[in-house]
Design an enzyme around this catalytic site. Structure first.
Site, PDB file in Angstrom:
ATOM      1  N   GLU A 187     -10.930 -11.362  -0.988  1.00  0.00           N
ATOM      2  CA  GLU A 187     -10.615 -10.556   0.331  1.00  0.00           C
ATOM      3  C   GLU A 187     -11.875  -9.858   0.887  1.00  0.00           C
ATOM      4  O   GLU A 187     -12.362  -8.777   0.283  1.00  0.00           O
ATOM      5  CB  GLU A 187      -9.665  -9.550  -0.240  1.00  0.00           C
ATOM      6  CG  GLU A 187      -8.384  -9.806  -0.698  1.00  0.00           C
ATOM      7  CD  GLU A 187      -7.448  -8.619  -0.378  1.00  0.00           C
ATOM      8  OE1 GLU A 187      -6.264  -8.842   0.208  1.00  0.00           O
ATOM      9  OE2 GLU A 187      -7.605  -7.675  -0.864  1.00  0.00           O
ATOM     10  N   GLU A 212      -9.642  -1.203  -1.461  1.00  0.00           N
ATOM     11  CA  GLU A 212      -9.624   0.373  -1.188  1.00  0.00           C
ATOM     12  C   GLU A 212      -9.650   1.389  -2.460  1.00  0.00           C
ATOM     13  O   GLU A 212     -10.139   2.384  -2.253  1.00  0.00           O
ATOM     14  CB  GLU A 212      -8.182   0.341  -0.546  1.00  0.00           C
ATOM     15  CG  GLU A 212      -8.215  -0.120   1.131  1.00  0.00           C
ATOM     16  CD  GLU A 212      -6.754  -0.601   1.569  1.00  0.00           C
ATOM     17  OE1 GLU A 212      -5.691  -0.277   0.702  1.00  0.00           O
ATOM     18  OE2 GLU A 212      -6.835  -1.322   2.523  1.00  0.00           O
ATOM     19  N   GLY A 245      -7.178  -5.487   7.074  1.00  0.00           N
ATOM     20  CA  GLY A 245      -6.692  -4.544   8.120  1.00  0.00           C
ATOM     21  C   GLY A 245      -7.335  -4.409   9.427  1.00  0.00           C
ATOM     22  O   GLY A 245      -7.037  -3.596  10.109  1.00  0.00           O
ATOM     23  N   HIS A 252      -8.760  -3.681  -5.879  1.00  0.00           N
ATOM     24  CA  HIS A 252      -8.485  -3.725  -4.550  1.00  0.00           C
ATOM     25  C   HIS A 252      -9.632  -2.997  -3.768  1.00  0.00           C
ATOM     26  O   HIS A 252     -10.210  -1.935  -4.332  1.00  0.00           O
ATOM     27  CB  HIS A 252      -7.238  -3.376  -4.034  1.00  0.00           C
ATOM     28  CG  HIS A 252      -7.173  -3.594  -2.451  1.00  0.00           C
ATOM     29  ND1 HIS A 252      -7.437  -2.839  -1.766  1.00  0.00           N
ATOM     30  CD2 HIS A 252      -6.215  -4.524  -2.003  1.00  0.00           C
ATOM     31  CE1 HIS A 252      -7.343  -3.290  -0.415  1.00  0.00           C
ATOM     32  NE2 HIS A 252      -6.491  -4.450  -0.586  1.00  0.00           N
ATOM     33  N   LYS A 308       0.773  -1.094  -0.046  1.00  0.00           N
ATOM     34  CA  LYS A 308      -0.001  -0.009  -0.069  1.00  0.00           C
ATOM     35  C   LYS A 308       0.700   1.315  -0.040  1.00  0.00           C
ATOM     36  O   LYS A 308       2.170   1.224  -0.441  1.00  0.00           O
ATOM     37  CB  LYS A 308      -0.963   0.074   1.160  1.00  0.00           C
ATOM     38  CG  LYS A 308      -1.763  -1.214   1.361  1.00  0.00           C
ATOM     39  CD  LYS A 308      -2.851  -1.310   2.286  1.00  0.00           C
ATOM     40  CE  LYS A 308      -3.679  -2.747   2.110  1.00  0.00           C
ATOM     41  NZ  LYS A 308      -4.864  -3.147   2.793  1.00  0.00           N
TER      42      LYS A 308
END
Ligand code: PGA
Length: 246
Positions: free
Chosen positions: A167, A99, A173, A97, A12
Site C-alpha cells: 500500500e 495509519e 485515501g 497499516h 477503519k
C-alpha cells in the site's frame, strides 16, 4: 491448489452496528454466485465483530481484525489480543497499516511482533508495507519497501502463513494509484526476494470499482486491501466481482 484472490475490506473507524445486516445482505447479492472463485474478507471495527460473525455464517465471507497487540495478554488498556480476535471468529488480522505506523509510531519491529502474535493465535496476518511519496519520487521505492518487508515479517515465517499488502502511503485515501507497471514491478520485486519466493501480495490504496479490474488482472496481484470503497456494499461487491474477471 491455486489460492483464491483475497479481497479485504478495511472499514477503519466507520459504520454502525445497526447497518450491518443490510450491508451483508446487499453484499451477498454480489458474492453468492462467486463461491469458490474469490475470498471476501471484512475487517470492521472490533466492536462489530460479535454482531457480524453470525451474519456471515451462511456466506462465503471471512472476518478479520484491523490490528492486534503484540502480547498474548496483559495490562494494555484499550488493546485487543490476536487470541480475542480468533475467539470472536476472525481468520485474518491486518498489521502494520500505515495509519498505525504514523499515528501510533509503530515500528517495523512492533509490526513483526504483532504478526508473530497473530500466527501464535492461529490467525493469518496481512502485513502492510508501502513507500512514502518522498521515497517514490526519489526512485527508491523498491528498496524502501524491500527493507520494510524484511523488518516487518517474522524471521522464518513461511509464506503460506501470512500475506503482504503493498500500500503506497500516498495512494491511501487519496484517489491516486501508481501506474499499473509500477504495481506490477513492486509485486514482482517482493515475490522475488530471497526467503519470500512466491509470497502472496495484495495491492491497496484507492482501489475502487472503476480501477479494480485493471489492478486485479495484474498477474502478481493476489487480491486487494480496500478502505473507502468497502464501506458501500455495492462498491465492494463490484470490486469482489472484478476479482473474478467480472
Ligand atoms: P483506501 O484505503 O482504499 O481508502 O485508499 C486503503 C487502506 O487504507 O487499506
Amino acid at each position: 491448489m491455486h489460492a483464491l484472490p483475497l479481497i479485504v475490506g478495511n472499514w477503519k473507524m466507520y459504520g454502525s452496528v445497526g447497518a450491518l445486516a443490510a450491508y451483508v445482505s446487499d453484499l451477498a447479492r454480489h458474492t453468492s454466485a462467486l463461491a469458490g472463485k474469490v475470498e471476501p474478507v471484512l475487517c470492521p471495527p472490533a466492536l462489530f465483530i460479535p454482531s457480524l460473525a453470525p451474519l456471515l455464517h451462511s456466506t462465503t465471507m471471512a472476518l478479520g481484525g484491523q490490528d492486534c497487540h503484540a502480547a498474548s495478554e496483559g495490562a494494555h488498556t484499550g488493546d485487543i489480543s490476536a487470541k480475542m480476535l480468533k475467539e470472536a471468529g476472525c481468520r485474518y488480522v491486518i498489521v502494520g497499516h500505515s495509519e498505525r505506523r504514523s499515528a501510533y509510531h509503530e515500528t517495523s519491529a512492533t509490526v513483526r511482533a504483532k504478526a508473530e502474535a497473530a500466527r501464535a493465535a492461529g490467525l493469518i496476518p496481512i502485513i502492510c508495507v508501502g513507500e512514502s511519496l518522498d521515497e517514490r519520487e526519489k526512485g527508491i521505492a523498491l528498496k524502501a519497501v524491500e527493507t520494510q518487508t524484511r523488518e516487518s515479517v517474522p524471521e522464518g515465517m513461511n509464506i503460506t502463513e501470512f500475506l503482504l499488502a503493498y500500500e503506497p502511503v500516498w495512494a491511501i485515501g487519496s484517489g491516486h494509484t501508481p501506474e499499473m507497471s509500477d504495481i506490477a514491478a513492486m509485486h514482482a520485486h517482493l515475490m522475488d526476494m530471497e526467503g519470500f519466493l512466491g509470497v502472496r501480495v495484495l495491492y491497496g490504496g484507492s482501489v475502487k470499482p472503476a480501477n479494480a479490474r485493471e489492478i486485479l488482472s495484474i498477474q502478481s496481484v493476489a487480491g486487494a486491501l480496500v478502505g473507502g470503497s468497502s464501506l458501500k456494499a455495492d462498491d465492494f461487491g463490484a470490486i469482489i466481482t472484478a476479482a473474478c474477471g467480472g
